[in-house]
Design a protein around this motif. Structure first.
Motif, PDB file in Angstrom:
ATOM      1  N   UNK A 264       5.420  -2.846  47.408  1.00  0.00           N
ATOM      2  CA  UNK A 264       4.494  -2.076  48.229  1.00  0.00           C
ATOM      3  C   UNK A 264       4.288  -0.713  47.583  1.00  0.00           C
ATOM      4  N   UNK A 265       3.023  -0.361  47.341  1.00  0.00           N
ATOM      5  CA  UNK A 265       2.700   0.942  46.783  1.00  0.00           C
ATOM      6  C   UNK A 265       1.654   1.589  47.686  1.00  0.00           C
ATOM      7  N   UNK A 266       2.031   2.725  48.290  1.00  0.00           N
ATOM      8  CA  UNK A 266       1.118   3.446  49.161  1.00  0.00           C
ATOM      9  C   UNK A 266       1.227   4.942  48.915  1.00  0.00           C
ATOM     10  N   UNK A 267       0.112   5.613  48.837  1.00  0.00           N
ATOM     11  CA  UNK A 267       0.134   7.043  48.535  1.00  0.00           C
ATOM     12  C   UNK A 267       0.912   7.824  49.592  1.00  0.00           C
ATOM     13  N   UNK A 268       0.702   7.501  50.874  1.00  0.00           N
ATOM     14  CA  UNK A 268       1.318   8.279  51.939  1.00  0.00           C
ATOM     15  C   UNK A 268       2.473   7.570  52.603  1.00  0.00           C
ATOM     16  N   UNK A 269       2.322   6.251  52.887  1.00  0.00           N
ATOM     17  CA  UNK A 269       3.241   5.641  53.838  1.00  0.00           C
ATOM     18  C   UNK A 269       3.372   4.146  53.582  1.00  0.00           C
ATOM     19  N   UNK A 270       4.618   3.649  53.597  1.00  0.00           N
ATOM     20  CA  UNK A 270       4.906   2.215  53.559  1.00  0.00           C
ATOM     21  C   UNK A 270       5.910   1.904  54.655  1.00  0.00           C
ATOM     22  N   UNK A 271       5.685   0.825  55.389  1.00  0.00           N
ATOM     23  CA  UNK A 271       6.620   0.440  56.436  1.00  0.00           C
ATOM     24  C   UNK A 271       6.739  -1.073  56.500  1.00  0.00           C
ATOM     25  N   UNK A 272       7.975  -1.551  56.771  1.00  0.00           N
ATOM     26  CA  UNK A 272       8.241  -2.980  56.869  1.00  0.00           C
ATOM     27  C   UNK A 272       9.399  -3.201  57.829  1.00  0.00           C
ATOM     28  N   UNK A 273       9.304  -4.249  58.630  1.00  0.00           N
ATOM     29  CA  UNK A 273      10.424  -4.605  59.505  1.00  0.00           C
ATOM     30  C   UNK A 273      11.499  -5.340  58.715  1.00  0.00           C
ATOM     31  N   UNK A 274      11.082  -6.330  57.927  1.00  0.00           N
ATOM     32  CA  UNK A 274      12.006  -7.083  57.088  1.00  0.00           C
ATOM     33  C   UNK A 274      11.377  -7.217  55.710  1.00  0.00           C
ATOM     34  N   UNK A 275      12.113  -6.785  54.658  1.00  0.00           N
ATOM     35  CA  UNK A 275      11.477  -6.719  53.345  1.00  0.00           C
ATOM     36  C   UNK A 275      12.506  -6.854  52.244  1.00  0.00           C
ATOM     37  N   UNK A 276      12.205  -7.696  51.266  1.00  0.00           N
ATOM     38  CA  UNK A 276      12.991  -7.815  50.048  1.00  0.00           C
ATOM     39  C   UNK A 276      12.121  -7.370  48.885  1.00  0.00           C
ATOM     40  N   UNK A 277      12.393  -6.168  48.388  1.00  0.00           N
ATOM     41  CA  UNK A 277      11.598  -5.665  47.299  1.00  0.00           C
ATOM     42  C   UNK A 277      11.669  -4.149  47.234  1.00  0.00           C
ATOM     43  N   UNK A 278      10.593  -3.564  46.678  1.00  0.00           N
ATOM     44  CA  UNK A 278      10.571  -2.133  46.418  1.00  0.00           C
ATOM     45  C   UNK A 278       9.337  -1.511  47.058  1.00  0.00           C
ATOM     46  N   UNK A 279       9.548  -0.356  47.692  1.00  0.00           N
ATOM     47  CA  UNK A 279       8.459   0.446  48.241  1.00  0.00           C
ATOM     48  C   UNK A 279       8.339   1.745  47.455  1.00  0.00           C
ATOM     49  N   UNK A 280       7.099   2.120  47.117  1.00  0.00           N
ATOM     50  CA  UNK A 280       6.855   3.372  46.402  1.00  0.00           C
ATOM     51  C   UNK A 280       5.768   4.137  47.152  1.00  0.00           C
ATOM     52  N   UNK A 281       6.099   5.346  47.614  1.00  0.00           N
ATOM     53  CA  UNK A 281       5.138   6.147  48.357  1.00  0.00           C
ATOM     54  C   UNK A 281       5.771   7.448  48.819  1.00  0.00           C
ATOM     55  N   UNK A 282       4.991   8.278  49.490  1.00  0.00           N
ATOM     56  CA  UNK A 282       5.502   9.559  49.959  1.00  0.00           C
ATOM     57  C   UNK A 282       6.621   9.356  50.979  1.00  0.00           C
ATOM     58  N   UNK A 283       6.403   8.474  51.968  1.00  0.00           N
ATOM     59  CA  UNK A 283       7.414   8.107  52.951  1.00  0.00           C
ATOM     60  C   UNK A 283       7.496   6.593  52.984  1.00  0.00           C
ATOM     61  N   UNK A 284       8.744   6.044  52.929  1.00  0.00           N
ATOM     62  CA  UNK A 284       8.959   4.605  52.905  1.00  0.00           C
ATOM     63  C   UNK A 284       9.953   4.223  53.990  1.00  0.00           C
ATOM     64  N   UNK A 285       9.648   3.130  54.696  1.00  0.00           N
ATOM     65  CA  UNK A 285      10.480   2.706  55.821  1.00  0.00           C
ATOM     66  C   UNK A 285      10.732   1.209  55.759  1.00  0.00           C
ATOM     67  N   UNK A 286      12.034   0.829  55.786  1.00  0.00           N
ATOM     68  CA  UNK A 286      12.450  -0.572  55.898  1.00  0.00           C
ATOM     69  C   UNK A 286      13.414  -0.651  57.070  1.00  0.00           C
ATOM     70  N   UNK A 287      12.991  -1.297  58.141  1.00  0.00           N
ATOM     71  CA  UNK A 287      13.744  -1.283  59.394  1.00  0.00           C
ATOM     72  C   UNK A 287      15.104  -1.952  59.269  1.00  0.00           C
ATOM     73  N   UNK A 288      15.248  -2.979  58.446  1.00  0.00           N
ATOM     74  CA  UNK A 288      16.512  -3.707  58.366  1.00  0.00           C
ATOM     75  C   UNK A 288      17.546  -3.025  57.467  1.00  0.00           C
ATOM     76  N   UNK A 289      17.173  -1.945  56.806  1.00  0.00           N
ATOM     77  CA  UNK A 289      18.152  -1.189  56.021  1.00  0.00           C
ATOM     78  C   UNK A 289      19.159  -0.490  56.939  1.00  0.00           C
ATOM     79  N   UNK A 290      20.337  -0.127  56.421  1.00  0.00           N
ATOM     80  CA  UNK A 290      21.263   0.705  57.203  1.00  0.00           C
ATOM     81  C   UNK A 290      20.560   1.978  57.679  1.00  0.00           C
ATOM     82  N   UNK A 291      21.063   2.547  58.770  1.00  0.00           N
ATOM     83  CA  UNK A 291      20.387   3.637  59.453  1.00  0.00           C
ATOM     84  C   UNK A 291      20.003   4.778  58.513  1.00  0.00           C
ATOM     85  N   UNK A 292      20.898   5.195  57.629  1.00  0.00           N
ATOM     86  CA  UNK A 292      20.647   6.340  56.765  1.00  0.00           C
ATOM     87  C   UNK A 292      19.626   6.050  55.673  1.00  0.00           C
TER      88      UNK A 292
END
Length: 311
Positions: A264-292
Motif C-alpha cells: 500500500x502506497x499513499x501520500x497521506x494515509x494508509x489503513x488496514x484491519x488485517x494486512x500482510x505486507x508493507x504500507x508506505x505513507x505519511x500515516x500508516x495503520x494496521x489494526x492487527x499489529x500490537x498496540x504500539x
C-alpha cells in the motif's frame, strides 16, 4: 416517353406502399435475386422497402425506410429473420440476426449481430459481436468494442467499452474507459480507466488496473475513491477503498482495506484491519499489529497472518 416513366414510377411507389399489407414486391430480373422494390420475403441483391413485415432472409443490401403503423404500438417488434450484408433504415433495421453492417437513425433492434451496429439514437439487442456505437445501447452481451453516451450491458462485455456519461455491465473482460457517470460493474478483468467519474460502483473483482476517481455513492468528482470488494492486481486512484486486496494499491491521498496482502502506497494515509505486507505513507495503520505499532509514520508492516488464527 416521360409519361410512361412517371406511370412506372407511380406503380413502383404504389407497390412499395402496399408492401407491408399485401406482401407485394416488384423483383427484377427474378423473384429471388437482383433488384427488389417492396416487401419481398426472401431476396438476394438490392432490396428497397417502405416497411418490413414477416421477412425471412435478405442477402446483399437492404434499405427499409421505417416500420409500419402497427409497429409504433410495439416498437421493439422484429420484422425480419435474417439480414446478411448491409442493413439500412431511417428508423433502424430490426431483425433476429444481422451479419454485416447495420445502420439506422433511430432504434436498431437485433437479437444477434455480427459486425458493425451504428444507430445515433438507440441500439437494443441480445448478443453483439463486433462494433456498436450509439448514444444509448441496451444489450444482453457485447463482444468487441462498444461506444455509447449511455451503455447498458445486462450480462457480460468482452472487449473495449467507452461510456462518456454512463456505463453499466455486470462483468467486463478487457478495457473500460468511463467518463462523467459510470454505472455498476461487479467484476472487471483488465484495465479500467474512469477519470472524473461520479458514480462508479465496482463491487466485484478488479483484476488489472483501475485509474482515477470513481466513487461508490458520492457526489464529488474531485476526491473520489476507486472502490471494489476484491482486488487482484494493481489499483491506482485518488483514494482506494477495497474490502479484500491481493496486489498493489497506489493512492494519491490514501488507501483503505479490510483484509489484504501486498503493498500500500499513499501520500497521506494508509489503513488496514488485517494486512500482510508493507504500507508506505505519511500515516500508516494496521489494526492487527500490537498496540504500539498500529499507527506508524512513514512506513508500517505486518507479516505472518492473523495472530489469533495461529494460536
Amino acid at each position: 416517353m416521360k409519361s410512361k416513366s412517371f406511370i412506372l414510377a407511380g406503380l413502383l411507389f404504389g407497390m412499395i406502399l402496399a408492401g407491408p399489407t399485401h406482401a407485394a414486391s416488384l423483383d427484377v430480373p427474378h423473384p429471388r435475386y437482383g433488384l427488389s422494390f417492396g416487401n419481398s420475403e426472401t431476396f438476394h441483391g438490392l432490396r428497397f422497402n417502405l416497411a418490413d413485415e414477416d421477412v425471412k432472409t435478405v442477402r446483399g443490401m437492404n434499405f427499409t425506410v421505417f416500420n409500419w403503423d402497427a409497429h409504433y404500438e410495439q416498437p421493439y417488434t422484429l420484422t425480419a429473420d435474417r439480414i446478411d450484408g448491409l442493413a439500412l433504415g431511417l428508423m433502424g433495421p430490426r431483425a433476429r440476426e444481422i451479419n454485416g453492417l447495420a445502420l439506422g437513425c433511430w432504434l436498431t433492434n437485433v437479437d444477434t449481430l455480427r459486425g458493425i451496429n451504428i444507430a445515433p439514437i438507440h441500439v437494443i439487442g441480445g448478443t453483439n459481436t463486433g462494433f456498436t456505437f450509439s448514444l444509448v445501447h441496451t444489450l444482453r452481451k457485447m463482444n468487441g468494442i462498444s461506444i455509447g453516451m449511455v451503455s447498458n450491458i445486462e450480462k457480460e462485455s468482452n472487449g473495449i467499452l467507452i461510456g462518456l456519461l454512463y456505463l453499466t455491465s455486470p462483468k467486463v473482460n478487457g478495457l473500460v474507459i468511463q467518463g462523467l457517470f459510470s454505472g455498476k460493474v461487479r467484476e472487471i478483468r483488465g484495465v479500467s480507466l474512469e477519470w472524473g467519474s461520479l458514480a462508479f460502483l465496482a463491487s466485484g473483482i478488479l483484476a488489472g488496473l483501475a485509474v482515477g476517481p470513481a466513487p461508490e455513492a458520492t457526489a464529488s468528482p474531485s476526491f473520489s475513491p476507486v472502490g471494489s470488494k476484491k482486488l487482484t492486481g494493481l489499483m491506482i486512484g485518488g483514494y482506494n477503498l477495497v474490502e479484500e486486496q491481493q496486489g498493489v494499491l497506489l493512492g494519491l491521498f490514501g488507501n483503505s482495506i479490510k483484509k489484504g496482502s501486498g503493498l500500500q502506497v499513499g501520500t497521506l494515509f494508509n489503513t488496514a484491519e488485517s494486512f500482510d505486507g508493507v504500507q508506505i505513507g505519511f500515516i500508516n495503520h494496521i489494526e492487527e499489529n500490537p498496540f504500539l505499532f498500529r499507527w506508524m509514520p512513514g512506513i508500517n508492516f505486518h507479516f505472518g497472518g492473523d495472530e489469533e488464527e495461529t494460536k
